[in-house]
Scaffold this motif. Sequence first.
Motif, PDB file in Angstrom:
ATOM      1  N   MET A  98     -41.654  25.963  56.183  1.00  0.00           N
ATOM      2  CA  MET A  98     -42.620  26.636  57.353  1.00  0.00           C
ATOM      3  C   MET A  98     -41.859  26.704  58.601  1.00  0.00           C
ATOM      4  SD  MET A  98     -45.359  27.870  56.464  1.00  0.00           S
ATOM      5  CE  MET A  98     -46.329  27.625  58.080  1.00  0.00           C
ATOM      6  N   ALA A  99     -40.934  25.387  58.708  1.00  0.00           N
ATOM      7  CA  ALA A  99     -40.058  25.514  60.061  1.00  0.00           C
ATOM      8  C   ALA A  99     -39.233  26.597  59.887  1.00  0.00           C
ATOM      9  CB  ALA A  99     -39.395  24.103  60.164  1.00  0.00           C
ATOM     10  N   ALA A 100     -38.377  26.692  58.812  1.00  0.00           N
ATOM     11  CA  ALA A 100     -37.530  27.787  58.698  1.00  0.00           C
ATOM     12  C   ALA A 100     -38.013  29.240  58.938  1.00  0.00           C
ATOM     13  CB  ALA A 100     -36.691  27.710  57.208  1.00  0.00           C
ATOM     14  N   THR A 101     -39.139  29.562  58.386  1.00  0.00           N
ATOM     15  CA  THR A 101     -39.825  30.735  58.576  1.00  0.00           C
ATOM     16  C   THR A 101     -40.375  30.718  60.120  1.00  0.00           C
ATOM     17  OG1 THR A 101     -40.722  30.707  56.447  1.00  0.00           O
ATOM     18  CG2 THR A 101     -41.864  31.955  57.870  1.00  0.00           C
ATOM     19  N   ALA A 102     -40.882  29.472  60.823  1.00  0.00           N
ATOM     20  CA  ALA A 102     -41.248  29.772  62.136  1.00  0.00           C
ATOM     21  C   ALA A 102     -40.105  30.323  63.098  1.00  0.00           C
ATOM     22  CB  ALA A 102     -41.851  28.552  62.466  1.00  0.00           C
ATOM     23  N   ILE A 103     -38.860  29.184  63.108  1.00  0.00           N
ATOM     24  CA  ILE A 103     -37.592  29.530  63.479  1.00  0.00           C
ATOM     25  C   ILE A 103     -37.153  31.229  63.462  1.00  0.00           C
ATOM     26  CG2 ILE A 103     -35.293  28.950  63.747  1.00  0.00           C
ATOM     27  CD1 ILE A 103     -35.897  26.105  63.059  1.00  0.00           C
ATOM     28  N   GLY A 104     -37.228  31.548  62.096  1.00  0.00           N
ATOM     29  CA  GLY A 104     -36.941  33.144  61.818  1.00  0.00           C
ATOM     30  C   GLY A 104     -37.746  34.036  62.747  1.00  0.00           C
ATOM     31  N   ILE A 105     -38.955  33.704  62.478  1.00  0.00           N
ATOM     32  CA  ILE A 105     -39.860  34.753  63.270  1.00  0.00           C
ATOM     33  C   ILE A 105     -39.592  34.756  64.800  1.00  0.00           C
ATOM     34  CG2 ILE A 105     -42.118  35.111  63.882  1.00  0.00           C
ATOM     35  CD1 ILE A 105     -42.886  34.392  60.983  1.00  0.00           C
ATOM     36  N   TYR A 106     -39.389  33.447  65.206  1.00  0.00           N
ATOM     37  CA  TYR A 106     -39.040  33.200  66.778  1.00  0.00           C
ATOM     38  C   TYR A 106     -37.864  34.019  67.015  1.00  0.00           C
ATOM     39  CZ  TYR A 106     -38.410  30.991  71.091  1.00  0.00           C
ATOM     40  OH  TYR A 106     -38.144  30.720  72.491  1.00  0.00           O
ATOM     41  N   GLN A 107     -36.912  33.923  66.215  1.00  0.00           N
ATOM     42  CA  GLN A 107     -35.498  34.369  66.366  1.00  0.00           C
ATOM     43  C   GLN A 107     -35.455  36.068  66.303  1.00  0.00           C
ATOM     44  OE1 GLN A 107     -32.871  32.896  68.082  1.00  0.00           O
ATOM     45  NE2 GLN A 107     -34.147  30.994  68.324  1.00  0.00           N
ATOM     46  N   LEU A 108     -36.528  36.758  65.878  1.00  0.00           N
ATOM     47  CA  LEU A 108     -36.360  37.862  65.647  1.00  0.00           C
ATOM     48  C   LEU A 108     -36.101  38.704  66.970  1.00  0.00           C
ATOM     49  CD1 LEU A 108     -39.042  38.850  63.125  1.00  0.00           C
ATOM     50  CD2 LEU A 108     -36.735  39.163  62.534  1.00  0.00           C
ATOM     51  N   ASP A 109     -35.126  39.619  66.872  1.00  0.00           N
ATOM     52  CA  ASP A 109     -34.808  40.580  68.125  1.00  0.00           C
ATOM     53  C   ASP A 109     -35.947  41.816  67.971  1.00  0.00           C
ATOM     54  OD1 ASP A 109     -33.681  41.386  70.229  1.00  0.00           O
ATOM     55  OD2 ASP A 109     -32.194  42.593  68.990  1.00  0.00           O
ATOM     56  N   THR A 110     -37.221  41.423  68.425  1.00  0.00           N
ATOM     57  CA  THR A 110     -38.382  42.458  68.533  1.00  0.00           C
ATOM     58  C   THR A 110     -39.217  42.147  69.470  1.00  0.00           C
ATOM     59  OG1 THR A 110     -39.890  43.704  67.043  1.00  0.00           O
ATOM     60  CG2 THR A 110     -39.871  41.437  66.658  1.00  0.00           C
ATOM     61  N   ASN A 111     -40.525  42.672  69.572  1.00  0.00           N
ATOM     62  CA  ASN A 111     -41.256  42.367  70.706  1.00  0.00           C
ATOM     63  C   ASN A 111     -42.408  41.418  70.131  1.00  0.00           C
ATOM     64  OD1 ASN A 111     -43.206  43.888  69.043  1.00  0.00           O
ATOM     65  ND2 ASN A 111     -42.960  45.562  70.269  1.00  0.00           N
ATOM     66  N   ALA A 112     -43.308  40.786  71.186  1.00  0.00           N
ATOM     67  CA  ALA A 112     -44.193  39.798  70.703  1.00  0.00           C
ATOM     68  C   ALA A 112     -45.220  40.104  69.842  1.00  0.00           C
ATOM     69  CB  ALA A 112     -44.953  39.268  71.979  1.00  0.00           C
ATOM     70  N   TRP A 113     -45.601  41.542  69.722  1.00  0.00           N
ATOM     71  CA  TRP A 113     -46.649  41.852  68.606  1.00  0.00           C
ATOM     72  C   TRP A 113     -46.240  41.723  67.297  1.00  0.00           C
ATOM     73  CZ3 TRP A 113     -51.495  42.303  69.901  1.00  0.00           C
ATOM     74  CH2 TRP A 113     -51.730  42.617  71.146  1.00  0.00           C
ATOM     75  N   VAL A 114     -44.961  42.131  67.021  1.00  0.00           N
ATOM     76  CA  VAL A 114     -44.356  42.089  65.809  1.00  0.00           C
ATOM     77  C   VAL A 114     -44.239  40.594  65.245  1.00  0.00           C
ATOM     78  CG1 VAL A 114     -42.090  42.489  64.247  1.00  0.00           C
ATOM     79  CG2 VAL A 114     -43.094  44.208  65.892  1.00  0.00           C
ATOM     80  N   ARG A 115     -43.820  39.555  66.240  1.00  0.00           N
ATOM     81  CA  ARG A 115     -43.763  38.334  65.762  1.00  0.00           C
ATOM     82  C   ARG A 115     -44.975  37.697  65.547  1.00  0.00           C
ATOM     83  NH1 ARG A 115     -39.398  37.971  69.818  1.00  0.00           N
ATOM     84  NH2 ARG A 115     -40.973  37.368  71.344  1.00  0.00           N
TER      85      ARG A 115
END
Length: 95
Positions: free
Chosen positions: A26-43
């Motif tokens: 869960m932590a790895a997935t959350a970090i991965g989503i947070y670090q995505l280079d995209t806008n807030a809606w996609v995250r």
Amino acid sequence: MSDTPVKQQSTTAFYGQSVASFAIAMAATAIGIYQLDTNAWVRAFLTIAVLYLVTSAFTLAKVIRDRQEAGQIVSRVDQARLEKLLAEHDPFEKI
């Protein structure tokens, strides 16, 4: 009933490993989503999708476990009925 099955229980080490594995995933997935280079809606969408997937997986696991336990109970009741019938049956009784 002649033999009662022993209830299987996980060891403390297995339980701890399972909890740690879930937390790390869960932590790895959350970090991965947070670090995505995209806008807030996609995250936000991906976060909601991951949370929905996790709750669905827990629900599915619970339903499967409940069905298995219910099947074991029915099997044990049927076994008890059969043993009662066999105990009451006297093959030398006159009809």
